[in-house]
Design a protein around this motif. Sequence first.
Motif, PDB file in Angstrom:
ATOM      1  N   THR A  92      -2.566 -17.880  44.919  1.00 53.31           N
ATOM      2  CA  THR A  92      -3.636 -18.560  44.174  1.00 53.31           C
ATOM      3  C   THR A  92      -3.549 -18.219  42.697  1.00 53.31           C
ATOM      4  OG1 THR A  92      -5.062 -18.484  46.124  1.00 53.31           O
ATOM      5  CG2 THR A  92      -6.129 -18.899  44.014  1.00 53.31           C
TER       6      THR A  92
ATOM      7  N   GLU B 157       2.624 -27.605  43.017  1.00 53.38           N
ATOM      8  CA  GLU B 157       1.525 -28.474  43.428  1.00 53.38           C
ATOM      9  C   GLU B 157       0.427 -28.515  42.369  1.00 53.38           C
ATOM     10  OE1 GLU B 157       0.417 -26.932  47.231  1.00 53.38           O
ATOM     11  OE2 GLU B 157       1.985 -28.038  48.309  1.00 53.38           O
ATOM     12  N   GLU B 158       0.152 -27.372  41.748  1.00 54.11           N
ATOM     13  CA  GLU B 158      -0.855 -27.335  40.690  1.00 54.11           C
ATOM     14  C   GLU B 158      -0.392 -28.142  39.480  1.00 54.11           C
ATOM     15  OE1 GLU B 158      -4.511 -26.171  38.819  1.00 54.11           O
ATOM     16  OE2 GLU B 158      -3.810 -26.246  40.904  1.00 54.11           O
TER      17      GLU B 158
ATOM     18  N   ALA C 252       3.022 -23.436  45.318  1.00 52.56           N
ATOM     19  CA  ALA C 252       1.663 -23.519  44.785  1.00 52.56           C
ATOM     20  C   ALA C 252       1.668 -23.892  43.310  1.00 52.56           C
ATOM     21  CB  ALA C 252       0.937 -22.194  44.998  1.00 52.56           C
ATOM     22  N   VAL C 253       2.595 -23.325  42.552  1.00 52.21           N
ATOM     23  CA  VAL C 253       2.685 -23.658  41.130  1.00 52.21           C
ATOM     24  C   VAL C 253       3.063 -25.122  40.955  1.00 52.21           C
ATOM     25  CG1 VAL C 253       3.955 -23.216  39.002  1.00 52.21           C
ATOM     26  CG2 VAL C 253       3.209 -21.294  40.420  1.00 52.21           C
TER      27      VAL C 253
ATOM     28  N   ALA D 148      -0.686 -20.122  40.895  1.00 55.33           N
ATOM     29  CA  ALA D 148      -1.006 -21.498  40.527  1.00 55.33           C
ATOM     30  C   ALA D 148      -1.924 -21.562  39.320  1.00 55.33           C
ATOM     31  CB  ALA D 148      -1.640 -22.215  41.714  1.00 55.33           C
ATOM     32  N   GLU D 149      -2.986 -20.765  39.328  1.00 55.84           N
ATOM     33  CA  GLU D 149      -3.969 -20.849  38.244  1.00 55.84           C
ATOM     34  C   GLU D 149      -3.421 -20.334  36.925  1.00 55.84           C
ATOM     35  OE1 GLU D 149      -8.526 -19.886  38.303  1.00 55.84           O
ATOM     36  OE2 GLU D 149      -7.465 -18.071  37.634  1.00 55.84           O
TER      37      GLU D 149
END
Length: 402
Positions: free
Chosen positions: A147, A279-280, A276-277, A150-151
């Motif tokens: 998480t 997709e973000e 995740a990265v 990604a953020e």
Amino acid sequence: MPRAGAFVYPWDIAGDPAAADRLARLGVAQATLAAAYHSTRALTPRHPAHRVVTARHSAVYYPPGSRWSRRALRPHPQRWLPGDDPYGEAADALAAAGLDVHTWVILAHNTRLGEEHPASTVVNAYGDRYPWAPCIARPEVRDYAVTLAAEAAVRPGARGTELESCGWYGLDHLHAHDKTGGAALGGVGGFLMSLCFCDICRTGAAAHGIDPEALRASVVKALDPWWTDGPARPRPAYRADEWTAVRDLLGEETAAAVAAWRGATADTFQRAAVTAVREEAARRGVEGFRVLLHADPAPHRCGANAGVDPAAVLAHADGVVLPCAGGATARADVLAPFAAHREAHHTVAANFPVVTGMGGSPATLADDARHAASLGATELRLYHFGLAPDADLDAVAVALGS
């Protein structure tokens, strides 16, 4: 000369109107700017407002989002720099100076997190916990780190990211007033001291045919000579020789099973972080966002440059950032394993320290960079713009202009 980027902290740029242009004049094309970083104490040789910054704990340098509201493991915002978004202030200044901005994100290394959630950390064969080392085999740690990836990676204006500590972390840690060097553990002893025996790792090891308690006893026995012989213990010069020594100490079958368990765990974690990265980035409409991992070509290595299988990591990431200090032989040991697996779209960045007082050699950067390029490096990373005195930066400018 390969394309060059420099590592930068937000406090190097924010509050210093001249800093971004000064960096651009060195001849670098990219600033790799810390968005999520561990605790540190850093000199700032040129900043008009301060000479030392103390980052008291791991933190994010932007306002963390609402996705953390129901999570036990969460990042903490920084409180030692003015404003709530020093990353954003620095990123805007760097972009205005014509530099590509990529984020720099620390994942599986967070002492404050480990102190708040000790059950989530690595446990060595003696039962000691490492608060600086969240165990990536644990679901709550993977959820937190993926998480965060990604953020923190996909910040406004960023064109890519470099993920550090994206794998197993272990004993090695630059701790305040550190007193762990006496036994001279090296790569072999350091690996043995980094094996995790938390409940999740015990279960995972058992699933790979390992008796966790027998492995723990074997590790303790294998480590005994380091506590008696200390510096007299051999320290293999090459990564392959380190693993040969580990295999001799644990037995070929056990070593292979340990490698399979830890390798599969690291690969799963790394793939999840990269996915995740991406997709973000897609969700935010950012095209061509590049994801690089700070890595080491020996899967058993732990730490900031987490051990990877070169073929596997280049199958899902856009490239790697590799530690290239230590001379030609050490450089070849790091870069050569990636040569057979690198394709045209991959970035293989050779990371050179350029602060003389921290062991860097800016005076030889041009020759070192050419040697790295001959071994397959496509780009350079320079560690670290904000820490270097003017004389070192002058030498970097000469090297990049040659």
